[in-house]
Scaffold this motif. Structure first.
Motif, short mmCIF file in Angstrom:
data_model
loop_
_atom_site.label_atom_id
_atom_site.label_comp_id
_atom_site.label_asym_id
_atom_site.label_seq_id
_atom_site.Cartn_x
_atom_site.Cartn_y
_atom_site.Cartn_z
N ASP A 1 0.85 -1.19 0.00
CA ASP A 1 0.00 0.00 0.00
C ASP A 1 0.88 1.25 0.00
O ASP A 1 1.45 1.63 1.02
CB ASP A 1 -0.89 -0.02 1.25
N ARG B 1 -0.16 4.41 -0.88
CA ARG B 1 -1.04 5.57 -1.10
C ARG B 1 -0.61 6.82 -0.32
O ARG B 1 -1.23 7.86 -0.43
CB ARG B 1 -2.47 5.21 -0.75
N ARG C 1 -1.77 6.50 -5.54
CA ARG C 1 -2.83 7.44 -5.91
C ARG C 1 -2.42 8.24 -7.14
O ARG C 1 -1.23 8.50 -7.36
CB ARG C 1 -3.13 8.39 -4.75
N ILE D 1 -7.94 6.05 -3.71
CA ILE D 1 -8.64 5.95 -2.43
C ILE D 1 -7.81 6.70 -1.40
O ILE D 1 -6.66 6.36 -1.13
CB ILE D 1 -8.83 4.49 -1.99
N PRO E 1 -6.25 8.09 2.07
CA PRO E 1 -6.02 7.57 3.42
C PRO E 1 -7.02 8.17 4.41
O PRO E 1 -7.46 9.31 4.24
CB PRO E 1 -4.59 8.02 3.73
N GLU F 1 -11.50 3.73 2.35
CA GLU F 1 -10.34 2.93 2.74
C GLU F 1 -10.76 1.65 3.46
O GLU F 1 -10.09 0.63 3.39
CB GLU F 1 -9.44 3.78 3.65
N GLN F 2 -11.90 1.71 4.12
CA GLN F 2 -12.39 0.53 4.83
C GLN F 2 -13.40 -0.27 4.01
O GLN F 2 -13.56 -1.47 4.24
CB GLN F 2 -13.04 0.95 6.16
N LEU G 1 -11.22 -0.39 -0.44
CA LEU G 1 -9.85 -0.90 -0.52
C LEU G 1 -9.75 -2.41 -0.30
O LEU G 1 -9.00 -3.08 -1.02
CB LEU G 1 -8.95 -0.15 0.46
N ALA H 1 -5.36 1.19 7.31
CA ALA H 1 -5.86 0.82 5.98
C ALA H 1 -6.50 -0.56 5.96
O ALA H 1 -5.95 -1.52 6.48
CB ALA H 1 -4.71 0.87 4.97
#
Length: 374
Positions: free
Chosen positions: A6, A8, A40, A61, A63, A68-69, A72, A91
């Protein structure tokens, strides 16, 4: 194996440096497994893979967002990875596949980091409620956990009662090569200043910067030429700190240049007499190592992970005692040989840390998770 990272937060200050340095190290230590890095669109130009087995995938998406929940985890599932590395614990807490989660610190659990207007402060405080749930969920479902110091590992074990065997402390490193490559940029306001104490960072209450300003008031009584440079964007905290300096008669001795470039930071490290890290809560304390890499002696609060990271290469003070801090500073200023000794110790200490070591240890963790070893 297919490993998804990840990325991001590539453009963020702390986590971005960690991400970029880790990716650079992994590209040099692993040419066999396939890596997919989530980036991103706004960060697309920040990092470009140099190894054939590394690719970027656009992931728009943000942070700390609801997506994110919710979204992602679906993105990760579609990629069908053998291992996912979430470089922060916020994340995709609902993702159920094999995952490595890095926990940098637990500051948000213990300290208020709100700032600005009353509405903004309230909003930040309310966000801490879901963060606590997300952190607990992430820790409970992680295949393996990375902490950046043993101190944070012990905090996780004590607070969340999890098996210490699944937690791997992996130290970070100072970006000394990056600083070395930067060209010195002087700050005009400091041209005539001979003795500087230096702080670099942000200004939340847990950073304990007010204690340093108070200590300067004691130091200045016998060393009127000493100035304190507070580098970094102070934003809403600047007026309060300058008011404190004014009340102590230090208005002309506390200098706040705001954001500094790498070249200016390098210049400050090399021009200052002492670097002070007064923080009450840190995951690693990277700025102190950066200071050591430039030969700058370090004084730090005897708090959180700082003694673990700095070892015998720093002088420590009682965290909430400006008097103790002042006495430590005065002792060093009066004995230049102690400053030289600390500088030498710092240069030796910095040799214990490297991003290559960080990448190698993280890579071994991926292999363990991929092979089903917990």
């Amino acid at each position: 194996m297919k490993i998804v990272i990840d990325g991001r937060m590539l453009s963020w200050t702390g986590i971005g440096r960690y991400t970029l340095s880790l990716l650079e190290g992994l590209q040099s230590v692993d040419q066999h497994n396939d890596y997919v890095v989530l980036v991103r669109p706004s960060d697309w130009s920040t990092w470009k893979p140099e190894a054939r087995n590394f690719t970027r995938v656009e992931c728009d998406i943000d942070p700390y967002s609801v997506a994110e929940q919710t979204a992602l985890p679906r993105v990760l599932k579609r990629l069908s990875p053998d291992v996912v590395h979430l470089l922060t614990p916020n994340a995709a807490a609902l993702y159920r596949g094999p995952k490595v989660v890095t926990v940098h610190d637990l500051t948000l659990l213990d300290y208020d980091t709100s700032r600005g207007s009353r509405v903004k402060r309230l909003s930040t405080k309310l966000k801490r409620i879901p963060f606590r749930w997300i952190l607990a969920r992430q820790i409970a479902t992680a295949t393996r956990i990375v902490t950046v110091t043993d101190y944070i590992k012990q905090q996780l074990v004590q607070r969340f009662k999890i098996d210490p065997a699944i937690i791997s402390p992996i130290w970070l490193a100072a970006d000394s090569e990056h600083l070395a490559a930067a060209a010195d940029e002087s700050l005009p306001d400091l041209g005539a200043v001979e003795t500087c104490l230096l702080y670099v960072g942000n200004y939340y209450a847990y950073k304990n910067v007010r204690t340093v300003v108070d200590a300067l008031g004691v130091v200045a009584q016998s060393h009127p030429g000493v100035h304190l440079v507070l580098a970094g964007n102070a934003n809403e905290f600047k007026a309060d700190l300058l008011s404190q300096a004014q009340e102590l008669g230090l208005a002309d001795r506390v200098i706040m240049p705001g954001f500094v470039t790498d070249g200016q930071l390098k210049w400050l490290y090399r021009r200052s007499k002492i670097f002070v890290n007064p923080s009450l809560s840190e995951g690693f304390g990277l700025q102190g190592l950066e200071a050591m890499s430039q030969g700058l002696p370090v004084i730090a609060a005897r708090a959180s992970c700082l003694p673990e990271v700095y070892g015998d290469a720093a002088v420590y003070f009682e965290p909430l005692s400006s008097t103790d801090l002042a006495h430590r500073i005065l002792a060093l200023l009066r004995q230049p040989e102690l400053l030289d000794e600390l500088s030498d110790k710092g240069r030796k200490r910095i040799e214990m840390f490297s991003w290559r070591k960080t990448a190698e240890a993280t890579h071994r963790l991926y292999m363990d998770v991929g092979q089903g070893q917990r």
